[in-house]
Motif scaffolding. Structure first.
Motif, PDB file in Angstrom:
ATOM      1  N   UNK A   1       0.710  -1.251  -0.128  1.00  0.00           N
ATOM      2  CA  UNK A   1      -0.098   0.055   0.199  1.00  0.00           C
ATOM      3  C   UNK A   1       0.912   1.442  -0.010  1.00  0.00           C
ATOM      4  N   UNK A   2       0.498   2.369  -1.003  1.00  0.00           N
ATOM      5  CA  UNK A   2       1.369   3.307  -0.682  1.00  0.00           C
ATOM      6  C   UNK A   2       1.619   4.020   0.511  1.00  0.00           C
ATOM      7  N   UNK A   3       2.974   4.489   0.711  1.00  0.00           N
ATOM      8  CA  UNK A   3       3.578   5.023   1.957  1.00  0.00           C
ATOM      9  C   UNK A   3       3.854   4.159   2.957  1.00  0.00           C
ATOM     10  N   UNK A   4       3.601   2.810   2.670  1.00  0.00           N
ATOM     11  CA  UNK A   4       4.076   1.706   3.850  1.00  0.00           C
ATOM     12  C   UNK A   4       5.570   1.350   3.536  1.00  0.00           C
ATOM     13  N   UNK A   5       6.051   0.667   4.481  1.00  0.00           N
ATOM     14  CA  UNK A   5       7.297   0.155   4.318  1.00  0.00           C
ATOM     15  C   UNK A   5       7.545  -1.013   3.403  1.00  0.00           C
ATOM     16  N   UNK A   6       6.356  -2.067   3.207  1.00  0.00           N
ATOM     17  CA  UNK A   6       6.318  -2.998   2.272  1.00  0.00           C
ATOM     18  C   UNK A   6       6.267  -2.180   0.715  1.00  0.00           C
ATOM     19  N   UNK A   7       5.450  -1.213   0.688  1.00  0.00           N
ATOM     20  CA  UNK A   7       5.559  -0.449  -0.508  1.00  0.00           C
ATOM     21  C   UNK A   7       7.047  -0.018  -0.938  1.00  0.00           C
TER      22      UNK A   7
ATOM     23  N   UNK B   1      -4.665  12.081  -2.042  1.00  0.00           N
ATOM     24  CA  UNK B   1      -6.003  11.294  -1.963  1.00  0.00           C
ATOM     25  C   UNK B   1      -6.422  11.124  -0.777  1.00  0.00           C
ATOM     26  N   UNK B   2      -7.861  11.646  -0.714  1.00  0.00           N
ATOM     27  CA  UNK B   2      -8.496  11.478   0.997  1.00  0.00           C
ATOM     28  C   UNK B   2      -7.684  12.112   1.829  1.00  0.00           C
ATOM     29  N   UNK B   3      -7.139  13.200   1.493  1.00  0.00           N
ATOM     30  CA  UNK B   3      -6.253  13.734   2.328  1.00  0.00           C
ATOM     31  C   UNK B   3      -4.781  13.475   2.999  1.00  0.00           C
ATOM     32  N   UNK B   4      -4.639  12.393   2.235  1.00  0.00           N
ATOM     33  CA  UNK B   4      -3.129  11.819   2.284  1.00  0.00           C
ATOM     34  C   UNK B   4      -2.256  12.187   1.237  1.00  0.00           C
ATOM     35  N   UNK B   5      -1.051  12.333   1.337  1.00  0.00           N
ATOM     36  CA  UNK B   5      -0.026  12.772   0.433  1.00  0.00           C
ATOM     37  C   UNK B   5       0.742  11.367   0.086  1.00  0.00           C
ATOM     38  N   UNK B   6       0.538  11.015  -0.842  1.00  0.00           N
ATOM     39  CA  UNK B   6       0.983   9.817  -1.630  1.00  0.00           C
ATOM     40  C   UNK B   6       2.296   9.690  -2.232  1.00  0.00           C
ATOM     41  N   UNK B   7       3.523   9.189  -2.037  1.00  0.00           N
ATOM     42  CA  UNK B   7       4.429   8.934  -2.969  1.00  0.00           C
ATOM     43  C   UNK B   7       4.185   7.765  -3.732  1.00  0.00           C
ATOM     44  N   UNK B   8       4.284   7.909  -4.926  1.00  0.00           N
ATOM     45  CA  UNK B   8       3.816   6.402  -5.861  1.00  0.00           C
ATOM     46  C   UNK B   8       5.070   6.686  -6.772  1.00  0.00           C
ATOM     47  N   UNK B   9       5.138   5.176  -7.376  1.00  0.00           N
ATOM     48  CA  UNK B   9       6.277   4.925  -8.218  1.00  0.00           C
ATOM     49  C   UNK B   9       5.816   4.020  -9.452  1.00  0.00           C
ATOM     50  N   UNK B  10       6.079   4.524 -10.651  1.00  0.00           N
ATOM     51  CA  UNK B  10       5.804   3.554 -11.900  1.00  0.00           C
ATOM     52  C   UNK B  10       7.370   3.109 -12.358  1.00  0.00           C
ATOM     53  N   UNK B  11       7.263   1.560 -12.588  1.00  0.00           N
ATOM     54  CA  UNK B  11       8.503   1.238 -12.626  1.00  0.00           C
ATOM     55  C   UNK B  11       8.578   0.836 -14.389  1.00  0.00           C
TER      56      UNK B  11
ATOM     57  N   UNK C   1      10.781  -4.672 -30.006  1.00  0.00           N
ATOM     58  CA  UNK C   1      11.190  -3.992 -28.761  1.00  0.00           C
ATOM     59  C   UNK C   1      10.079  -4.246 -27.894  1.00  0.00           C
ATOM     60  N   UNK C   2      10.469  -4.568 -26.480  1.00  0.00           N
ATOM     61  CA  UNK C   2       9.322  -4.665 -25.687  1.00  0.00           C
ATOM     62  C   UNK C   2       9.569  -3.734 -24.310  1.00  0.00           C
ATOM     63  N   UNK C   3       8.445  -3.000 -24.033  1.00  0.00           N
ATOM     64  CA  UNK C   3       8.668  -2.173 -22.824  1.00  0.00           C
ATOM     65  C   UNK C   3       7.661  -2.650 -21.803  1.00  0.00           C
ATOM     66  N   UNK C   4       8.146  -2.912 -20.659  1.00  0.00           N
ATOM     67  CA  UNK C   4       7.269  -3.019 -19.397  1.00  0.00           C
ATOM     68  C   UNK C   4       7.199  -2.100 -18.507  1.00  0.00           C
ATOM     69  N   UNK C   5       5.753  -1.891 -17.957  1.00  0.00           N
ATOM     70  CA  UNK C   5       5.496  -0.697 -17.026  1.00  0.00           C
ATOM     71  C   UNK C   5       4.968  -1.436 -15.715  1.00  0.00           C
ATOM     72  N   UNK C   6       5.273  -1.238 -14.729  1.00  0.00           N
ATOM     73  CA  UNK C   6       4.346  -1.731 -13.528  1.00  0.00           C
ATOM     74  C   UNK C   6       3.743  -0.183 -12.833  1.00  0.00           C
ATOM     75  N   UNK C   7       2.626  -0.340 -13.039  1.00  0.00           N
ATOM     76  CA  UNK C   7       1.883   0.927 -12.709  1.00  0.00           C
ATOM     77  C   UNK C   7       1.606   0.634 -11.130  1.00  0.00           C
ATOM     78  N   UNK C   8       1.675   2.090 -10.656  1.00  0.00           N
ATOM     79  CA  UNK C   8       1.274   1.984  -8.869  1.00  0.00           C
ATOM     80  C   UNK C   8       0.013   2.654  -8.712  1.00  0.00           C
TER      81      UNK C   8
END
Length: 316
Positions: A49-55, A84-94, A157-164
């Motif tokens: 989950x965004x902002x968690x240590x697991x994330x 989102x919902x009053x929380x500031x989220x740090x997100x990452x697309x890889x 050519x192949x591009x992989x995207x992991x969306x957050x």
């Protein structure tokens, strides 16, 4: 990364009338056992989950895997912040690119975050879920495909995207879903990026899976859908890839097509009820979305079909 990005700007224009035929090329093997291990390693971090240590741990885990398979100059982490919902989220697309010398390209994607609430769970609706299938399985398949691409250069050519941030929104609040694909579509790292097509993997590892032809996918790239499903049937995976139309499902592919025009399809576990209602698997958005419901045979089928498509069905 800037050099690599320049190499893939010139991808050919998208065409909803995509054509395919057998090319007589050798197709490498897919390891569902390895893909399963990648899901297990994600789940072992806990809910991503965004902002968690697991994330945060998962971001580094994915980055390291793609550095090993695609190489340092072909991996890019697109970080961004949103509220989102009053929380500031740090997100990452890889993002990871394979065959960066090729202008003709395709896109493969999945979301990697897990849901911050389990609103469908009768016993524990407020806690985040592990997301073994919904989040973990598509990523596990793509990580194994990255291994294959690293050892067997694909003909395109192949591009992989992991969306957050795909699964952050509350029930029915679609404006706060698909955060990563929205950001990527509105802020493309490669201006003018135009692959032949994209394929999104969402819930592609669960027991009793079934992938009817998702409705928006048929709108965007019907020939691609029909080719993928035909390969599935040729390989004996009729139960997984039935020749029937499913529901229209808002997902990252919908956002990507709307923002960029890239024709993108979605392989997603769902069913239509006898009354025509969309049904997701019983563990969807519950605490039961864990390793117990992951089926390696389902992932093997998805991997086999994708490798056949990529290596042997796309004309040069």
């Amino acid at each position: 990364m800037f050099i690599i990005l320049l190499l893939i700007v010139g991808s050919c224009t998208s065409d909803p009338g995509l054509q395919f035929q057998e090319q007589g090329r050798e197709v490498p093997e897919f390891s569902a056992e390895q893909a399963y291990q990648y899901i297990e390693e994600q789940v072992n971090f806990g809910p991503r989950v965004p902002n968690s240590e697991a994330h945060r741990k998962a971001v580094q885990y994915f980055r390291n895997h793609f550095l090993e398979t695609a190489g340092q100059q072909s991996v890019f982490v697109q970080s961004f912040q949103t509220e989102v919902y009053g929380d500031s989220l740090r997100l990452y697309n890889i993002l990871a690119s394979f065959g960066t010398d090729k202008q003709d390209r395709i896109l493969l994607a999945a979301h990697w975050d897990s849901r911050p609430r389990a609103e469908e769970d009768p016993n524990d609706p407020e806690s985040p879920i592990l997301g073994a299938d919904d989040g973990g399985s598509g990523v596990g398949v793509l990580m194994e495909l990255a291994n294959v691409f690293a050892e067997n250069e694909p003909p395109i050519g192949v591009d992989i995207i992991l969306f957050d941030g795909e699964d952050y929104g509350e029930r029915s609040d679609l404006a706060n879903y698909f955060l990563g694909s929205r950001h990527w579509g509105n802020n493309p790292p490669v201006p003018g990026y135009s692959p032949r097509f994209g394929i999104l993997l969402d819930m592609v590892g669960g027991q009793n899976a079934q992938f009817p032809k998702e409705g928006y996918s048929m709108d965007y790239a019907p020939n691609l859908v029909n080719e993928v499903w035909a390969i599935g049937r040729e390989f004996g995976y009729d139960d997984l890839f039935p020749d029937e139309i499913g529901s229209r499902i808002s997902d990252d592919h919908y956002i990507v097509e709307r923002l960029t025009g890239i024709p993108m399809i979605n392989i997603i576990h769902h069913r239509m009820s006898p009354t025509g209602e969309l049904e997701f698997p019983p563990y969807w958005h519950t605490q039961n979305d864990d390793m117990d419901i992951i089926d390696q045979e389902v992932m093997q089928a998805v991997g086999d079909v994708l490798l056949e498509l990529i290596y042997n069905r796309i004309p040069q």
